[in-house]
Scaffold this motif. Structure first.
Motif, PDB file in Angstrom:
ATOM      1  N   MET A  15     -18.221 -46.980 -40.933  1.00 12.82           N
ATOM      2  CA  MET A  15     -17.874 -46.656 -39.489  1.00 12.82           C
ATOM      3  C   MET A  15     -16.520 -46.275 -39.297  1.00 12.82           C
ATOM      4  O   MET A  15     -16.393 -45.527 -38.242  1.00 12.82           O
ATOM      5  CB  MET A  15     -18.347 -48.113 -38.624  1.00 12.82           C
ATOM      6  N   SER A  44     -16.399 -43.217 -36.437  1.00 11.51           N
ATOM      7  CA  SER A  44     -15.463 -43.172 -35.652  1.00 11.51           C
ATOM      8  C   SER A  44     -14.643 -42.208 -35.336  1.00 11.51           C
ATOM      9  O   SER A  44     -13.804 -42.319 -34.411  1.00 11.51           O
ATOM     10  CB  SER A  44     -14.635 -44.480 -35.875  1.00 11.51           C
ATOM     11  N   ASP A  99     -27.801 -46.774 -30.256  1.00 17.25           N
ATOM     12  CA  ASP A  99     -27.054 -47.869 -31.109  1.00 17.25           C
ATOM     13  C   ASP A  99     -26.234 -47.234 -32.121  1.00 17.25           C
ATOM     14  O   ASP A  99     -26.725 -46.587 -33.064  1.00 17.25           O
ATOM     15  CB  ASP A  99     -27.885 -48.922 -31.515  1.00 17.25           C
ATOM     16  N   GLY A 159     -23.774 -48.670 -35.108  1.00 21.03           N
ATOM     17  CA  GLY A 159     -22.948 -49.761 -35.655  1.00 21.03           C
ATOM     18  C   GLY A 159     -23.472 -50.967 -34.691  1.00 21.03           C
ATOM     19  O   GLY A 159     -24.440 -51.113 -34.239  1.00 21.03           O
ATOM     20  N   ARG A 160     -22.046 -51.429 -34.402  1.00 18.42           N
ATOM     21  CA  ARG A 160     -22.377 -52.578 -33.579  1.00 18.42           C
ATOM     22  C   ARG A 160     -22.476 -52.082 -32.025  1.00 18.42           C
ATOM     23  O   ARG A 160     -22.484 -53.095 -30.812  1.00 18.42           O
ATOM     24  CB  ARG A 160     -21.371 -53.786 -33.815  1.00 18.42           C
ATOM     25  N   GLU A 161     -22.039 -51.018 -31.634  1.00 15.43           N
ATOM     26  CA  GLU A 161     -21.907 -50.775 -30.352  1.00 15.43           C
ATOM     27  C   GLU A 161     -23.206 -50.021 -29.764  1.00 15.43           C
ATOM     28  O   GLU A 161     -23.978 -49.490 -30.559  1.00 15.43           O
ATOM     29  CB  GLU A 161     -20.904 -49.254 -30.251  1.00 15.43           C
ATOM     30  N   SER A 162     -23.613 -50.405 -28.390  1.00 19.99           N
ATOM     31  CA  SER A 162     -24.638 -49.637 -27.683  1.00 19.99           C
ATOM     32  C   SER A 162     -24.355 -48.946 -26.307  1.00 19.99           C
ATOM     33  O   SER A 162     -23.506 -49.283 -25.614  1.00 19.99           O
ATOM     34  CB  SER A 162     -25.708 -50.834 -27.341  1.00 19.99           C
ATOM     35  N   HIS A 215     -21.005 -47.899 -21.765  1.00 22.26           N
ATOM     36  CA  HIS A 215     -21.438 -49.162 -22.657  1.00 22.26           C
ATOM     37  C   HIS A 215     -22.467 -49.838 -22.014  1.00 22.26           C
ATOM     38  O   HIS A 215     -22.658 -50.006 -20.816  1.00 22.26           O
ATOM     39  CB  HIS A 215     -20.110 -49.911 -22.736  1.00 22.26           C
ATOM     40  N   THR A 225     -23.102 -52.546 -21.903  1.00 24.17           N
ATOM     41  CA  THR A 225     -22.572 -54.147 -21.707  1.00 24.17           C
ATOM     42  C   THR A 225     -22.413 -54.604 -20.113  1.00 24.17           C
ATOM     43  O   THR A 225     -21.637 -53.816 -19.560  1.00 24.17           O
ATOM     44  CB  THR A 225     -21.280 -54.250 -22.565  1.00 24.17           C
ATOM     45  N   ARG A 260     -26.374 -57.196 -23.072  1.00 25.66           N
ATOM     46  CA  ARG A 260     -26.851 -55.996 -23.137  1.00 25.66           C
ATOM     47  C   ARG A 260     -27.997 -55.732 -21.906  1.00 25.66           C
ATOM     48  O   ARG A 260     -28.767 -56.285 -21.687  1.00 25.66           O
ATOM     49  CB  ARG A 260     -27.745 -55.589 -24.555  1.00 25.66           C
TER      50      ARG A 260
END
Ligand code: FES
Length: 81
Positions: A3, A8, A30, A32-35, A50, A52, A59
């Motif tokens: 990542m 990135s 999605d 990695g940990r990002e959505s 995002h 978020t 989410r």
């Protein structure tokens, strides 16, 4: 490590525009940990946000894709146009 060193630093394929052909269509991506939620806006433009909630960070989009006039956070029902 992948990542940080790869994902990135490069553009990533997220979705095809035909997947969100109509205003209100959206897809969740999605990485990695990002959505991220990619939407077709009312004016026809494509935007990404995002996935978020601004309230408490839940989410917003749980499904992989959908269609909605407004996105609604499942936690306390804040809505996003
Ligand atoms: S966390 Fe989304 S409305 Fe509260």
């Amino acid at each position: 490590l992948e990542m940080k060193l790869f994902f990135s630093k490069h553009w990533l394929f997220a979705a095809m525009t035909c997947e969100i052909s109509e205003p209100g269509d959206w897809v969740r991506v999605d990485i990695g940990r990002e959505s991220v939620v990619i939407v077709r806006k009312k004016d026809g433009e494509v935007a990404a946000y995002h996935n978020t909630c601004r309230h408490r960070g839940s989410r917003i989009c749980q499904e992989e894709r959908g269609h909605a006039g407004r996105l609604v956070c499942p936690y306390h029902q804040w809505t996003y146009g």
